[in-house]
Design a protein around this motif. Structure first.
Motif, mmCIF file in Angstrom:
data_model
loop_
_atom_site.group_PDB
_atom_site.id
_atom_site.type_symbol
_atom_site.label_atom_id
_atom_site.label_comp_id
_atom_site.label_asym_id
_atom_site.label_seq_id
_atom_site.Cartn_x
_atom_site.Cartn_y
_atom_site.Cartn_z
ATOM 1 N N SER A 145 30.864 23.276 48.418
ATOM 2 C CA SER A 145 31.981 24.117 48.824
ATOM 3 C C SER A 145 33.143 24.008 47.812
ATOM 4 O O SER A 145 33.785 24.998 47.460
ATOM 5 N N ILE A 146 33.338 22.789 47.360
ATOM 6 C CA ILE A 146 34.422 22.610 46.385
ATOM 7 C C ILE A 146 34.106 23.372 45.112
ATOM 8 O O ILE A 146 34.939 24.084 44.549
ATOM 9 N N ASP A 147 32.886 23.226 44.686
ATOM 10 C CA ASP A 147 32.492 23.939 43.462
ATOM 11 C C ASP A 147 32.639 25.445 43.634
ATOM 12 O O ASP A 147 33.054 26.162 42.726
ATOM 13 N N ASP A 148 32.296 25.907 44.803
ATOM 14 C CA ASP A 148 32.442 27.339 45.055
ATOM 15 C C ASP A 148 33.898 27.764 44.918
ATOM 16 O O ASP A 148 34.216 28.802 44.341
ATOM 17 N N HIS A 149 34.757 26.938 45.426
ATOM 18 C CA HIS A 149 36.182 27.271 45.297
ATOM 19 C C HIS A 149 36.635 27.239 43.843
ATOM 20 O O HIS A 149 37.411 28.084 43.410
ATOM 21 N N HIS A 150 36.119 26.255 43.151
ATOM 22 C CA HIS A 150 36.460 26.219 41.718
ATOM 23 C C HIS A 150 35.983 27.490 41.039
ATOM 24 O O HIS A 150 36.672 28.064 40.201
ATOM 25 N N THR A 151 34.806 27.908 41.421
ATOM 26 C CA THR A 151 34.261 29.119 40.803
ATOM 27 C C THR A 151 35.125 30.333 41.119
ATOM 28 O O THR A 151 35.397 31.162 40.252
ATOM 29 N N ILE A 152 35.572 30.374 42.348
ATOM 30 C CA ILE A 152 36.434 31.509 42.723
ATOM 31 C C ILE A 152 37.718 31.485 41.895
ATOM 32 O O ILE A 152 38.172 32.508 41.377
ATOM 33 N N GLN A 153 38.260 30.293 41.739
ATOM 34 C CA GLN A 153 39.471 30.178 40.900
ATOM 35 C C GLN A 153 39.185 30.650 39.486
ATOM 36 O O GLN A 153 39.980 31.354 38.877
ATOM 37 N N ALA A 154 38.030 30.235 38.987
ATOM 38 C CA ALA A 154 37.682 30.621 37.613
ATOM 39 C C ALA A 154 37.480 32.125 37.513
ATOM 40 O O ALA A 154 37.867 32.749 36.521
ATOM 41 N N GLY A 185 26.436 47.208 46.946
ATOM 42 C CA GLY A 185 26.366 48.613 46.549
ATOM 43 C C GLY A 185 27.605 49.104 45.835
ATOM 44 O O GLY A 185 27.642 50.215 45.322
ATOM 45 N N SER A 186 28.645 48.277 45.760
ATOM 46 C CA SER A 186 29.870 48.746 45.097
ATOM 47 C C SER A 186 29.730 48.628 43.582
ATOM 48 O O SER A 186 29.004 47.774 43.079
ATOM 49 N N GLN A 187 30.466 49.514 42.908
ATOM 50 C CA GLN A 187 30.421 49.536 41.447
ATOM 51 C C GLN A 187 31.442 48.548 40.900
ATOM 52 O O GLN A 187 32.603 48.591 41.280
ATOM 53 N N ARG A 188 30.997 47.694 40.018
ATOM 54 C CA ARG A 188 31.944 46.746 39.437
ATOM 55 C C ARG A 188 31.917 46.828 37.916
ATOM 56 O O ARG A 188 30.866 46.965 37.308
ATOM 57 N N SER A 189 33.129 46.725 37.359
ATOM 58 C CA SER A 189 33.260 46.856 35.903
ATOM 59 C C SER A 189 33.177 45.525 35.191
ATOM 60 O O SER A 189 32.716 45.444 34.064
ATOM 61 N N ALA A 190 33.691 44.488 35.857
ATOM 62 C CA ALA A 190 33.785 43.205 35.163
ATOM 63 C C ALA A 190 32.394 42.785 34.694
ATOM 64 O O ALA A 190 31.445 42.743 35.457
ATOM 65 N N SER A 191 32.288 42.506 33.456
ATOM 66 C CA SER A 191 31.001 42.235 32.841
ATOM 67 C C SER A 191 30.917 40.758 32.485
ATOM 68 O O SER A 191 31.831 39.981 32.768
ATOM 69 N N GLN A 197 30.250 32.689 32.380
ATOM 70 C CA GLN A 197 29.208 31.994 33.134
ATOM 71 C C GLN A 197 29.272 32.272 34.633
ATOM 72 O O GLN A 197 28.335 31.974 35.357
ATOM 73 N N HIS A 198 30.359 32.865 35.080
ATOM 74 C CA HIS A 198 30.490 33.121 36.522
ATOM 75 C C HIS A 198 29.999 34.510 36.905
ATOM 76 O O HIS A 198 30.119 34.916 38.052
ATOM 77 N N TYR A 199 29.502 35.222 35.914
ATOM 78 C CA TYR A 199 29.113 36.609 36.156
ATOM 79 C C TYR A 199 28.092 36.707 37.287
ATOM 80 O O TYR A 199 28.194 37.540 38.171
ATOM 81 N N ARG A 200 27.091 35.806 37.258
ATOM 82 C CA ARG A 200 26.023 35.875 38.269
ATOM 83 C C ARG A 200 26.613 35.704 39.681
ATOM 84 O O ARG A 200 26.096 36.219 40.646
#
Ligand SMILES: Cc1ncc(C[n+]2csc(CCOP(=O)(O)OP(=O)(O)O)c2C)c(N)n1
Length: 1186
Positions: A145-154, A185-191, A197-200
């Motif tokens: 969970s902590i890592d997930d939060h870090h990822t969200i921050q990143a 189903g939403s369109q996202r631009s961020a590539s 590394q957080h793209y996935r």
């Protein structure tokens, strides 16, 4: 997840990380407990004593569940949990845990819903140590969970940092990012480029709820958001039609302000009226371009189509800034959209504007300029804010971006005039083209002025009309940076890239930019990414070079049409209303067209961008006020300029400076002035008369050659300075002297702009060496030389260009007088009406600039003062001396400055030759420092009565009247022009045809003027000392012939006598090495350069605090002072004495000193002060006495 719990766990992790770096396991646990337990205890107490949010942040259900789980585990098997928890649960026989549990129970009832939504997303197990082999076992915790939060921050940070890379900025869609479909189903631009590394991760569980970090404002009032919403919001903000670049800014407060401004939900919402206003302005801009295209299809107008939104953007900036207190807006811009700005932002009369297309004759003088370069000055009511605003568009040349520093200088001057010390009333706006913004070096140089105390404009608004093409070159081939705006990052400016086809996004950028500038007083950039509907100009065929782009453009609807459709759909306007708008503006322009047809002539002066109200009215332009100054003024200036800071300043002055001041004082006592004092007389007297003086350039405060010392530096306190010329009179005008950035182009442009703002300021730019002036060539050619003719705009700007051939090599010798003279616009073949009583003033009035090469401090003073005493303003280019700054002969007695004296255009020979002109065989005209060489050589050649030396102080305009008088005075003399420069440089090519014209005036005259100087050369000077001397000798020989044996013997005798004298003056027993030191009471013998590291001489300040006795300080200083090698000091004294004696012989001929003119021959003070600074000099280039 509960924030406090996370914090606690982060602390544990940090500990572990530290442990990995080498702490023992035991140590880790000790420290971990220390960190964790006080944290828990403190928070527990907070839970008890405070209500609401605070309590929930710690022991809410989530953390309580977690701790409960651990507790259950611990109860079953105390070893199944980390030792730290073990200790915690045991603490006080479990009392702390029970206490915690009680509180958590009560909390759980309130917040359970949130906790359930927190779903750990990572499925793989991770060790806290990150897999390092020697790691300690991870403490128990919900790491996933902590890592997930870090990822969200990143992820949030990635959007903030790089979201702009995925923004949809291109209205043509050519360079826009390809969007991907997310799992919902939403369109996202961020590539991957954005998220790396957080793209996935963004394809993960989008329903998971996350606590938002404090580094984002996307939540508004919400603390938790599901991943889907987080991504949606970030996408909307950072990957929409605006690309925000601001994370490069170092200042946290600016970043926070910007985040606040752009991330908050609904930050960009506009109401109906605001939308209508945008459309109205857009329609007006579009109709204007269409109207011109229809009426004048074959005319160049550099239309704005494709970036039409720029007009509403500028208008929004005007609205917002006037609302925030701005009263004057100055705009610098190039060709693109200029007519539109004049018509629709400045509200310049449409008929005047359109009359420019009718080929009408100009009523007034000047050569004018093409319509898309002209300046405008309008004062009008801003209807949106009901405030008066002054809008100036500065006239500019074709040379893209060179107007930038000029505009900045003008804005700075206006701030000064208004007393607007913070940029609260004046706003500079620069409009750039995309190709030129990144291509032209002057952009960078000008940007670097933005935060310099004496140059700042407290934030400039930059707007780029980015049509994604420069003439025919597309950006891939015109720049190496990603954005054309990257140059602005050097000054930490936030940059807003915005799609030109999204009017609301553009207007929002204008708002944020204006508010940012207002709040932080720093530069800001709006990059409007549009396209160019037509070719570079309207006659160009763009399909030749940009076929694919233009296929797209042909299909693109104008933004006004797109926006009206949008607003119609939204119900903000109706189709009929839109048509009504179009008709209204078409009629407005049609009416303007009709009245323009009725005009019979145009006036250049109606396009002036810098009117000087009250300056010309009722003024006799041909009257030059006296330039002499009173003895009292000289004394006052001299005394202040030669005194150290007053005692109450508690100022520690460098010992070398004290010496210089003493020598100045000596000159004042003897009523004689050197170059620096002569200059100070000019500045000081003007300041006394209320004229603001501004001196700027590289190292001008001290002076490149260490002769000026206008700014003294406290020797033990940082940034404590003293400027004597600011302390002359209580009611004097402001004196500003400032070392500039190392740029000629931007700084000269800036000062030129400054000089345009008001006729009541003497603005001076000094080059380090004249040679470097050519890096500012465009400012000289396009603005200073031709500005008045093209744009009816005067400037009294002064350029001081150190110039003279002193063996310092090709790049430290020539200020290129020939170039300035070649740009002078007087006709060499026309003899002016010298009988005109106002001849001198008229000549000055009619020329484009004045070029001088002066030889005396008094003439410098008069020349500078004359700049302000004329009934008009004219640039002055003065070739300043180098060695003459300290030359004992280049001094003027005070009477040459007094009320009876004036500027001398030529200085005739008043010595033996001048007294008996009938005997004179050669009449030699010269200009500048070479005079002193010729003077000495004439003496050495014993031709004092045979050769007359006449100094042409003012080369341009050429003093025909005085030159002819000299011709007549020496009827039998051979006429010569002597210059030290090469034949293709210096004054020769300018004076030759003018000498001829003057000679032709006299029918009986058969003589002509011959050239004596160096042969032509592509390089301004040799770098070889031997060659320099050979060239000098050849030149002198061509004027005076070879030295005769008698000359040589006389010279040898003279040198012998001098050596003898010097020897007898030297100390009998020079100190032995390491022996006794000479008595300390002879400091005057030391040169400043040996004293450079010597301690400072302190004035005993009043009220000196105990323990800081200046006497004590001086005592401490003594040993160091003694360490200066006396031997070398003695040698130098001898050397300087020889020089002085030599100079004495040079100045021996006594000239008549007329009452109404300066002393025509060099004078020397009785006790020649030793030059204290010779040997110093900027650049390590010491100007030597000839
Ligand atoms: C210093 C300078 N170099 C070259 C030119 C010739 N020129 C005129 S417009 C232009 C293209 C400018 O492109 P950009 O800055 O993108 O402005 P745009 O015309 O596209 O609005 C060029 C090269 C010039 N005017 N000034």
């Amino acid at each position: 997840m509960n924030q406090c719990r996370v914090r606690g766990l982060v602390l544990i992790r940090r500990d572990l990380a530290r442990g990995l770096l080498g702490c023992s396991r035991h140590h880790i646990q000790q420290e971990h407990l220390l960190l964790l337990q006080p944290q828990l205890a403190r928070l527990t107490l907070r839970c008890i004593h405070r209500s609401g949010k605070d309590v929930e942040t710690f022991v809410n259900g989530c953390s309580a569940n977690y701790i409960e789980g651990l507790y259950t585990k611990w109860k079953k098997d105390p070893e199944s949990v980390d030792e730290s928890w073990d200790e915690f649960f045991r603490g006080g026989d479990g009392a702390s845990y029970r206490k915690l549990l009680r509180i958590s129970d009560s909390r759980k009832r309130g917040v359970g819903a949130v906790d359930k939504a927190v779903i750990p997303l990572h499925t793989e197990t991770r060790s806290a140590s990150g897999g390092a082999p020697a790691a300690a076992p991870a403490p128990a915790g919900d790491w996933k969970s902590i890592d997930d939060h870090h990822t969200i921050q990143a992820i949030i940070r990635a959007y903030q940092m790089r979201g702009h890379l995925a923004a949809r900025l291109d209205p043509l869609g050519i360079i826009n990012p390809t969007q991907k479909t997310s799992m919902d189903g939403s369109q996202r631009s961020a590539s991957e480029q954005v998220l790396r590394q957080h793209y996935r991760y963004i394809f993960n569980d989008l329903n998971a709820n996350f606590k938002l970090p404090p580094s984002t404002r996307i939540g508004g009032g919400e603390e938790f958001l599901p991943l889907r919403e987080i991504l949606d919001r970030l996408e909307r903000i950072y990957c929409g039609h605006i690309g925000f670049e601001y994370m490069h800014i170092y200042s946290l407060s600016k970043i926070t302000w910007l985040r606040d401004r752009i991330e908050k939900p609904n930050a960009f919402a506009l109401d109906k009226d605001e939308k209508k206003l945008i459309l109205e302005r857009l329609v007006r801009a579009t109709v204007f371009e269409n109207f011109l295209a229809k009426k004048l299809p074959s005319e160049k107008r550099f239309g704005l189509e494709g970036c039409d939104i720029m007009i509403p953007v500028i208008k929004e900036v005007v609205d917002r800034s006037t609302e925030l207190g701005i009263e004057s807006i100055l705009i610098g811009m190039a060709h693109r959209g200029r007519l539109n700005v004049l018509a629709n932002v400045c509200h310049k009369s449409i008929s005047d504007l359109l009359a420019q297309f009718h080929g009408l004759k100009a009523e007034d003088s000047g050569s004018g300029d093409v319509k898309y370069h002209l300046g405008v000055f309008q004062e009008r009511l801003n209807r949106q804010t009901s405030k008066m605003v002054r809008i100036t568009v500065v006239a500019n040349p074709s040379h893209l971006e060179y107007v930038n520093p000029v505009l900045l200088g003008k804005a700075r001057a206006e701030m000064f005039i208004r007393g607007d010390a913070k940029g609260n009333q004046v706003l500079p706006i620069i409009i750039h083209g995309d190709a030129s913004f990144c291509g032209q070096g002057v952009v960078f140089e000008s940007m670097h002025l933005s935060d310099l105390p004496n140059y700042t404009t407290h934030g400039t608004m930059h707007i780029v009309a980015n049509n994604q093409v420069g003439f025919t070159t597309d950006p891939r081939f015109s720049r190496s940076s990603r954005y054309c705006t990257d140059v602005a990052k050097v000054v930490n400016a936030p940059i807003f890239h915005v799609n030109a086809d999204d009017p609301e996004a553009c207007i929002n950028c204008a708002r944020i930019a204006t508010e940012y500038r207002e709040k932080f007083k720093r530069d800001v950039v709006i990059d409007i990414v549009g396209y160019r509907r037509n070719g570079h100009n309207e006659a160009d065929e763009p399909m030749f070079t940009q076929p694919l782009m233009y296929q797209r453009i042909r299909k693109q609807k104008p933004v006004a049409a797109l926006y009206s459709e949008k607003l119609t759909k939204e119900g903000v306007i109706t189709a009929a209303e839109y048509k009504g708008l179009v008709d209204r503006f078409e009629k407005m322009f049609e009416d303007g067209w009709k009245s323009s047809k009725e005009l019979k002539s145009v006036k250049h002066s109606s396009w002036i961008d810098s009117p000087w109200p009250g300056f010309f009215e009722g003024r006799d332009r041909l009257k030059i006020c006296p330039t002499g100054i009173s003895m009292d003024t000289m004394k006052r200036i001299g005394e202040t300029f030669s005194s150290p800071p007053p005692e109450d300043h508690m100022f520690e002055t460098h010992r070398g400076i004290m010496r210089i001041l003493q020598l100045r004082k000596q000159m004042v006592d003897e009523k004689v002035a050197d170059w620096a004092l002569g200059e100070a007389f000019a500045f000081g007297s003007l300041l006394k008369e209320g004229i603001h003086v501004r001196l700027s350039g590289q190292d001008v405060e001290r002076g490149t050659f260490s002769h000026r010392h206008h700014v003294l530096h406290h020797q033990s306190a940082d940034k404590v300075i003293y400027t004597a010329l600011q302390h002359l009179y209580p009611d004097q005008a402001d004196y500003s002297v400032s070392n500039s950035s190392l740029s000629e182009c931007a700084v000269l442009g800036f000062e030129h702009g400054y000089s345009m703002a008001s006729p009541h300021a003497l603005v001076i730019w000094e080059g380090q060496f004249g040679d470097f002036v050519n890096t500012a060539q465009c400012i000289i050619d396009q603005f200073i030389a031709s500005g008045e003719t093209k744009w009816v705009r005067q400037s009294g700007m002064v350029l001081l260009l150190p110039h003279s051939m002193e063996g310092m090599g090709p790049e430290h010798s020539s200020g290129r007088p020939e170039r300035f003279l070649q740009l002078s616009d007087d006709d060499p073949d026309v003899y002016p009406d010298t009988c005109d009583a106002d001849f001198v003033a008229r000549q000055l009035l009619n020329i484009n600039w004045i070029v001088t090469n002066l030889t005396t401090p008094a003439n410098l003073c008069h020349a500078l003062r004359r700049q302000m005493m004329m009934g008009f303003r004219k640039p002055l280019i003065n070739f300043s001396p180098k060695s003459l700054l300290r030359h004992p002969m280049a001094r003027s007695p005070f009477k040459d400055f007094n009320e009876c004296s004036s500027f001398q255009r030529i200085i005739p020979d008043t010595g033996a030759a001048g007294k008996n002109p009938g005997n004179v065989k050669k009449l030699v005209f010269c200009s500048g420092k070479v005079y002193y060489d010729l003077f000495q050589e004439r003496d050495d050649h014993e031709q004092v009565d045979k050769v007359a030396l006449v100094r042409v102080e003012q080369l341009c305009p050429f003093p025909y009247d005085l030159i002819n008088e000299q011709f007549a005075l020496y009827p039998k003399a051979e006429l010569m022009w002597a210059q030290e420069e090469h034949k293709n440089s210096g004054g020769w090519s300018y004076v030759q045809p003018r000498f001829d014209t003057a000679l032709l005036k006299n029918e009986k005259e058969t003589r002509c003027v011959s050239y004596h100087g160096r042969p032509p050369s592509s390089s301004p000077a040799t770098g070889n000392k031997v060659q320099h001397k050979t060239e000098y000798k050849d030149f002198i020989t061509s004027v005076f012939g070879e030295l005769t044996p008698a000359n040589k013997k006389r010279l040898a005798d003279k040198v012998k006598a001098q050596q003898q004298k010097a020897k007898s003056a030297s100390p009998k027993d020079p100190p032995k090495k390491g022996g006794d030191k000479p008595p300390a009471a002879k400091p005057a013998k030391k040169r400043v350069d040996t004293e450079a590291a010597a301690p400072v001489l302190k004035r005993p300040p009043r009220g000196t605090p105990k323990g800081a006795s200046p006497v004590a300080e001086n005592k401490r200083a003594q040993p160091a002072a003694k360490e200066a090698p006396e031997e070398s000091g003695v040698t130098r004294i001898i050397a300087s004495k020889v020089l002085r004696n030599r100079s004495t012989s040079r100045g021996s001929s006594k000239g008549d000193v007329g009452k109404t003119s300066q002393s025509p021959t060099p004078t020397r003070s009785k006790r020649e002060p030793k030059d204290p600074t010779q040997g110093e000099g900027g650049d390590g280039q010491t100007p030597k006495l000839p």
